[in-house]
Design an enzyme around this catalytic site. Structure first.
Site, PDB file in Angstrom:
ATOM      1  N   VAL A 313      35.570 -22.395 -29.970  1.00 41.02           N
ATOM      2  CA  VAL A 313      35.994 -23.148 -28.790  1.00 41.02           C
ATOM      3  C   VAL A 313      36.562 -21.558 -27.858  1.00 41.02           C
ATOM      4  O   VAL A 313      36.084 -21.268 -26.396  1.00 41.02           O
ATOM      5  CB  VAL A 313      36.750 -23.931 -28.924  1.00 41.02           C
ATOM      6  CG1 VAL A 313      37.018 -24.141 -27.295  1.00 41.02           C
ATOM      7  CG2 VAL A 313      36.179 -25.125 -29.422  1.00 41.02           C
ATOM      8  N   GLN A 316      33.707 -19.017 -26.227  1.00 41.06           N
ATOM      9  CA  GLN A 316      33.909 -19.338 -25.459  1.00 41.06           C
ATOM     10  C   GLN A 316      33.926 -19.704 -24.030  1.00 41.06           C
ATOM     11  O   GLN A 316      33.267 -18.954 -23.456  1.00 41.06           O
ATOM     12  CB  GLN A 316      32.736 -20.787 -25.662  1.00 41.06           C
ATOM     13  CG  GLN A 316      31.885 -21.734 -24.876  1.00 41.06           C
ATOM     14  CD  GLN A 316      30.952 -21.031 -24.290  1.00 41.06           C
ATOM     15  OE1 GLN A 316      29.410 -20.250 -25.511  1.00 41.06           O
ATOM     16  NE2 GLN A 316      30.343 -20.821 -23.112  1.00 41.06           N
ATOM     17  N   GLU A 317      35.172 -20.143 -24.235  1.00 39.31           N
ATOM     18  CA  GLU A 317      36.020 -20.521 -23.180  1.00 39.31           C
ATOM     19  C   GLU A 317      35.877 -18.610 -22.642  1.00 39.31           C
ATOM     20  O   GLU A 317      36.148 -18.695 -21.096  1.00 39.31           O
ATOM     21  CB  GLU A 317      37.255 -21.174 -23.809  1.00 39.31           C
ATOM     22  CG  GLU A 317      37.307 -21.917 -23.872  1.00 39.31           C
ATOM     23  CD  GLU A 317      36.449 -23.137 -22.448  1.00 39.31           C
ATOM     24  OE1 GLU A 317      36.194 -23.996 -22.715  1.00 39.31           O
ATOM     25  OE2 GLU A 317      37.212 -22.010 -21.146  1.00 39.31           O
ATOM     26  N   SER A 318      36.600 -17.646 -23.716  1.00 43.55           N
ATOM     27  CA  SER A 318      37.103 -15.842 -22.854  1.00 43.55           C
ATOM     28  C   SER A 318      37.037 -14.626 -23.893  1.00 43.55           C
ATOM     29  O   SER A 318      37.422 -14.261 -23.907  1.00 43.55           O
ATOM     30  CB  SER A 318      38.733 -16.182 -22.745  1.00 43.55           C
ATOM     31  OG  SER A 318      39.546 -16.805 -24.394  1.00 43.55           O
ATOM     32  N   TYR A 443      27.265 -24.594 -23.431  1.00 48.89           N
ATOM     33  CA  TYR A 443      28.646 -24.607 -23.407  1.00 48.89           C
ATOM     34  C   TYR A 443      28.260 -25.061 -25.511  1.00 48.89           C
ATOM     35  O   TYR A 443      29.363 -24.470 -26.440  1.00 48.89           O
ATOM     36  CB  TYR A 443      29.270 -25.614 -23.108  1.00 48.89           C
ATOM     37  CG  TYR A 443      30.694 -25.596 -23.348  1.00 48.89           C
ATOM     38  CD1 TYR A 443      31.583 -26.164 -24.146  1.00 48.89           C
ATOM     39  CD2 TYR A 443      31.821 -24.339 -23.285  1.00 48.89           C
ATOM     40  CE1 TYR A 443      32.446 -26.702 -25.091  1.00 48.89           C
ATOM     41  CE2 TYR A 443      33.302 -24.412 -23.147  1.00 48.89           C
ATOM     42  CZ  TYR A 443      33.594 -25.276 -23.997  1.00 48.89           C
ATOM     43  OH  TYR A 443      34.587 -25.570 -24.274  1.00 48.89           O
TER      44      TYR A 443
END
Length: 487
Positions: A313, A316-318, A443
């Site tokens: 996660v 994927q986010e940053s 996502y």
């Protein structure tokens, strides 16, 4: 021959009128005036401005942090400029907006092409260019000219300006034929190209950039005609005070660079969920992840998740960048919004430990708020989707799944419904309206891939599954009007 000459003259005369009207709108409305006009006075006295718009990705929609969209940003700033509140009516298509502006409301802001020939409305100065673009289905011979379009099934959207461009081109190329719909949105049109119902489509270039990630089967071809201009519409016959004030505001936005920055934020690049290859991911796993792995492990122990899932996660986010900041202000390694961080008691979103701990607790809270009927991996995947798009839009997708005869507790069914939140025929029936529903599908898919790779790395495997799964497709069966050749 006479008809062709007439169409040529009409096109040249229309272009001349557009140029003259644009110059008048740019020059004269920005002159000082001591008389605000009855329309502007009415807005100021009632303390709100009523705007007709559309629930689309280029105009206005409910995002991760609340209302957003390019024209929504402009509308909100214009209302602040006037010192009044903003009242929106988004229950429209493009044609409805102009009719509503003529009859009621203060203005229309809905990706409207500037057209001085429209009766009953006055347009603002140009806001941004609208360049028509021919896109086509991958696998077809790449078209590069109007002649290459003969024999292709082409679609476009009526009332948006692209249909006008097609008619002007038909005057010079009589064999040109296409289909058009006034009920569809861009995502639905591109979906038809992707699934083979259409061979090609004509959309605006910025719309394709905004949607191309979700339609990898669709390629950009070539530009058609000269750019149009996006503008706001105001009712005629109520004075020019509000139009002048809008033009002053837009001129200031352009002069101070804010307008350009908004264009870049919303249309200047492909979506931030852009696919990242396995080699790049593995390189980051070797160089960046070791600094944060202990934090992921600790949060995993506290929340009961697999630490590799939380790490996926975070990537994927940053891309495991603790100082990451999105154009909408989401920040930190786990990209928490300011309201979410506040609810979780996170004081510093840029602190990796706080961000990872907060992101893990937020994901667990989303999972706990889901209905008990959702179990196993389905529950996890829906919690991940809600982390991206919000619980409200996830519930809307579950309702659509139920209407379509699917299982709202099964991720495989819900993920096929999420992209429908981009199609007006579906999101208009939902509680929370439009959402970029393709994003949570990608996502969750990416996080599952990253988790799988980390699991292989953790077991010291040398081979990794290729990241080549594709977004599920849904056929769209919208109705078109056929525009036949003119000869």
């Amino acid at each position: 021959m006479l008809a062709s000459w007439f169409n040529h003259v009409r096109r040249r005369w229309r272009g001349y009128l557009t140029l003259c009207a644009t110059l008048l709108l740019v020059l004269f409305p920005v002159l000082p005036s001591n008389e605000p006009g009855p329309h502007l006075q009415d807005v100021m006295q009632r303390d709100f401005i009523s705007v007709h718009t559309r629930n689309t990705p280029t105009t206005y929609y409910e995002g991760r942090q609340g209302p957003t969209g390019f024209e929504y940003e402009l509308m909100r700033r214009f209302a602040d400029h006037l010192g009044v509140s903003l009242a929106l009516n988004d229950d429209h298509n493009t044609t409805d907006v102009l009719g509503a502006v003529r009859q009621q409301g203060d203005m229309g802001a809905a990706a409207l092409p500037l057209d001085p020939g429209r009766e009953g409305v006055i347009f603002s100065r140009p806001i941004m260019p609208l360049q028509p673009l021919l896109v086509y289905r991958r696998g077809l011979p790449p078209p590069s000219s109007i002649e290459d379009l003969q024999g292709l099934e082409i679609g476009t959207l009526g009332g948006t300006g692209t249909d006008t461009v097609m008619r002007e081109l038909q005057a010079e190329h009589p064999k040109l034929s296409w289909k058009e719909s006034r009920d569809m949105e861009v995502a639905s049109l591109l979906s038809q190209v992707a699934n083979g119902d259409l061979d090609a489509a004509v959309v605006f270039e910025h719309q394709f950039r905004l949607n191309r990630l979700f339609f990898p089967e669709v390629e950009d071809g070539f530009r058609l005609g000269k750019p149009l201009s996006l503008a706001w519409a105001f009712p005629a016959g109520q004075g020019l005070g509000l139009v002048r004030e809008a033009n002053r505001f837009l001129a200031d936005m352009q002069d101070n660079g804010l307008l350009q920055r908004l264009e870049t934020r919303y249309f200047g690049r492909d979506n931030y969920l852009e696919y990242v290859g396995a080699r790049t991911f593995i390189s980051h796993a070797q160089k960046r992840l070791p600094d944060y792995a202990p934090l992921f492990r600790q949060s995993a122990r506290d929340t009961g998740f697999d630490w590799k899932l939380l790490a996926a996660v975070g990537y994927q986010e940053s891309h495991w960048n603790p100082e990451a900041t999105s154009p909408t202000g989401v920040r930190g390694l786990m990209m928490l919004t300011r309201p979410t961080a506040s609810d979780l008691g996170i004081e510093d979103r840029l602190d990796p430990a706080q961000s990872i701990e907060g992101g893990a607790r937020y994901l667990r809270s989303l999972e706990q708020r889901l209905p008990e009927s959702i179990t196993g991996d389905d529950r996890l995947y829906m919690a991940l989707a809600a982390y991206n798009v919000g619980l409200g839009h996830l519930y809307d997708a579950r309702d659509i799944t139920r209407q379509r005869g699917g299982d709202p507790d099964a991720w495989e069914d819900v993920r096929r419904s999420l992209p429908l939140l981009q199609e007006s025929g579906w999101y208009e029936k939902t509680r929370h309206g439009y959402a970029r529903g393709g994003e949570p599908v990608i996502y969750v898919r990416n996080i599952r891939r990253y988790h799988e790779i980390l699991a292989y790395v953790d077991r010291s495997q040398e081979q990794f599954h290729p990241l080549n799964a594709r977004l599920p497709e849904e056929a769209s069966r919208e109705t078109f009007d056929v525009i036949p050749p003119s000869t």
